[in-house]
Design an enzyme around this catalytic site. Structure first.
Site, short mmCIF file in Angstrom:
data_model
loop_
_atom_site.label_atom_id
_atom_site.label_comp_id
_atom_site.label_asym_id
_atom_site.label_seq_id
_atom_site.Cartn_x
_atom_site.Cartn_y
_atom_site.Cartn_z
N ASP A 1 18.84 38.08 22.75
CA ASP A 1 19.85 37.85 21.61
C ASP A 1 21.12 38.27 21.85
O ASP A 1 21.67 39.23 22.37
CB ASP A 1 19.30 38.50 20.38
CG ASP A 1 20.39 38.84 19.23
OD1 ASP A 1 21.21 37.96 19.39
OD2 ASP A 1 20.25 39.85 18.47
N HIS B 1 22.45 43.23 15.20
CA HIS B 1 22.34 42.60 16.46
C HIS B 1 22.83 43.65 17.54
O HIS B 1 23.80 44.33 16.92
CB HIS B 1 23.14 41.26 16.52
CG HIS B 1 22.66 40.02 15.51
ND1 HIS B 1 21.46 39.59 15.84
CD2 HIS B 1 22.73 39.79 14.15
CE1 HIS B 1 21.22 38.68 14.84
NE2 HIS B 1 21.97 38.85 13.80
#
Length: 552
Positions: free
Chosen positions: A192, A365
């Site tokens: 990611d 994230h």
């Protein structure tokens, strides 16, 4: 001779959202995630954007299954649209499976799609692939990375993750298993990239709870909080604050209501008895004793917060006695919509708290140090950055090289690229169809580009309809043409222009007679061309022109 592993992204590269990744070995295809994206402002009437899955449809008999990493919209939002076209089982953790079932029920597909529920640590087969789910921390429970075992090696697909050492629920990030995978040998890591431009570490979700407590403490206003409906941890902390300060909680927004109901039933949320109150009863309580949790953190025009801001909500009227907390950051592309809602709330006198320095939202994230930790643990031979805009992917590739992964072992791909891996090599080799499918309501197959272009044309320059009543015997005009405009000019204020347009129509018909053009299509084409040329010279605008012939 070993075959090659092919990896393709049909969504999630050079963009935020609509994540869909395809793994192919031999005759078997595995899908990881199936997300949607938000429409751009110029996508008039479009509800959601989903990946172009024409490659999967062409190879539907080879698709062995779909594995989902977690329950956010950009990873599961396209499932009901895609599963109309495919026939394969879905594998997901319990909360993710529950959220997917809600979507499938809304679309009448609950009986068609088989969902297998698994937990972190489970290992199972999907065609030729051996799948292992590894627990990661994120902003939603039951998030996992997917380890994909293939005949040529293991691939780690992280999904969305952060390294949260003080998570709300579910245990810490599984350092041990990722380290074991690194010792066993990881062929490739797909990770990611969303926060890779940020140095350091992402903040823990618990910081939001502390900030919420400070905003609730001593507040004598009604508190309205908006966040993503799927952010179960955030909603739990809001409810905990409300209970601590003896406030009753109302829920508004269909998706919020559905997710909370499901999360409570599955044991992911614990709501103290007597805390939740029906919205129609909340208004009878003192403002200082109430909290409303609502959808609308992205400024969506049909959301509950939007309807509150623009006085369209049946049960909530915004006043100066309200404190509105925006507990979410705007997804790229939604900034203007969010700002519009904030401005309207402030116009109505509400106190709006949206400053990120208040820690009312933390990202789910990983930042740079967390990404480096993932690479250090897994020690991948090859690296493919995913889930991010192009600059993010590039920066992630640079970070991988700083961690010792050779540049020629790193591939920055784009949508549709076929990335081929062998035990010793990685390279791009060809493409598959990719792009986006625009969904407007229940239109089967999505809205085509030409339709969207027409909508943009209409929004920009408007439309003119020319109605001509003509004789079926000799093709002559029986009466003056009627000209109707929409979104172009106000007819009563532009009588001279309308007369000129009628003149152009008559001249076009006369030209057709001289050139012996007698078919209706040819006549309409001539009228359209001449009107278009005249209008551009006279107004510098190019409205859509629709000639209509009434045959008498």
């Amino acid at each position: 001779m070993a075959q090659k592993l092919k990896i393709m992204a049909l969504g999630g590269l050079n963009e935020i959202g609509k994540n869909l990744y395809v793994y192919e070995y031999g005759k078997d295809i595995l899908i990881v995630d199936c997300g949607m994206g938000f429409p751009d402002e110029d996508m008039y009437g479009i509800d959601v954007v989903i990946p172009d899955i024409s490659y999967l449809i062409e190879n539907k008999n080879r698709v062995k299954g779909m594995v989902l990493t977690h329950g956010h919209e950009d990873h599961i939002g396209a499932v009901p649209y895609v599963m109309r076209k495919l026939d394969c089982p879905i594998y997901a953790t319990r909360l993710t499976a529950g959220l997917v079932r809600l979507k499938l029920e809304e679309h009448g597909l609950a009986q068609k799609v088989k969902i297998h529920t698994h937990s972190a640590g489970d290992v199972f087969k999907v065609g030729v692939f051996e799948i292992e789910l590894v627990h990661v921390t994120h902003s939603i429970p039951d998030s996992v990375a997917v380890v994909i075992g293939t005949p040529i090696g293991k691939v780690v697909h992280t999904g969305d993750f952060k390294i949260d050492l003080t998570p709300i629920e579910g245990g810490v990030f599984d350092f041990t298993r990722f380290a074991e995978l690194g010792r066993e040998g990881v062929l490739a890591l797909l990770s990611d990239s969303t926060n890779v431009e940020r140095p350091g570490y992402s903040a823990s979700e618990r910081h939001v709870g502390e900030s919420m407590d400070a905003l609730f403490r001593g507040c004598d206003k009604r508190i309205i909080v908006t966040t993503f409906a799927s952010n179960v941890h955030r909603i739990q902390q809001i409810i905990d604050c409300a209970h601590r300060y003896k406030r009753k909680v109302g829920i508004t927004g269909r998706s919020m209501e559905n997710v909370i109901k499901m999360a409570v039933e599955e044991g992911y949320m614990n709501i103290p008895a007597g805390t939740l109150v029906e919205m129609n009863k909340l208004g009878s309580l003192p403002a200082s004793k109430t909290v409303i949790i609502t959808t609308g953190s992205q400024g969506e025009s049909m959301s509950a917060l939007y309807r509150m801001a623009f006085s369209e909500h049946r049960q909530v009227k915004i006043t100066a006695a309200d404190r509105v907390i925006m507990s979410a950051s705007a997804i790229p592309g939604n900034e203007r919509s969010v700002t519009k809602v904030i401005d309207e709330l402030i116009w109505k006198g509400a106190e709006v708290i949206y400053d990120r320095s208040m820690d009312i939202h933390v990202s789910g994230h990983a930042c740079q140090q967390e990404q480096m930790t993932m690479m250090a643990l897994t020690k991948p031979k090859f690296f493919i950055p995913v889930h991010g805009e192009h600059r993010m992917l590039r920066r992630h590739a640079e970070l991988a090289q700083e961690m010792g992964i050779p540049a020629n072992n790193t591939v920055v791909a784009t949508l549709g690229d076929i990335v081929e891996l062998t035990p010793k090599t990685i390279r791009k080799n060809g493409t598959v169809p990719s792009g986006r499918t625009l969904v407007d309501g229940e239109i089967e197959g999505g809205v085509q580009t030409v339709v969207l272009r027409d909508r943009q044309h209409l929004a920009s320059d408007g439309m003119i309809v020319v109605i001509m009543t003509m004789s079926s015997q000799d093709g002559s005009m029986i009466s003056d043409p009627e000209i109707v405009t929409r979104g172009f000019v106000y007819v009563k204020d532009n009588a001279d222009l309308m007369e000129e347009l009628r003149r152009v129509v008559f001249e076009s018909i006369e030209s057709c007679e001289r050139q012996h053009i007698t078919d209706w299509a040819g006549i309409k084409g001539k009228v359209k061309t001449n009107l278009s040329g005249y209008l551009y010279k006279a107004t510098r605008r190019s409205p859509m022109i629709l000639p209509v012939i009434m045959e008498v």
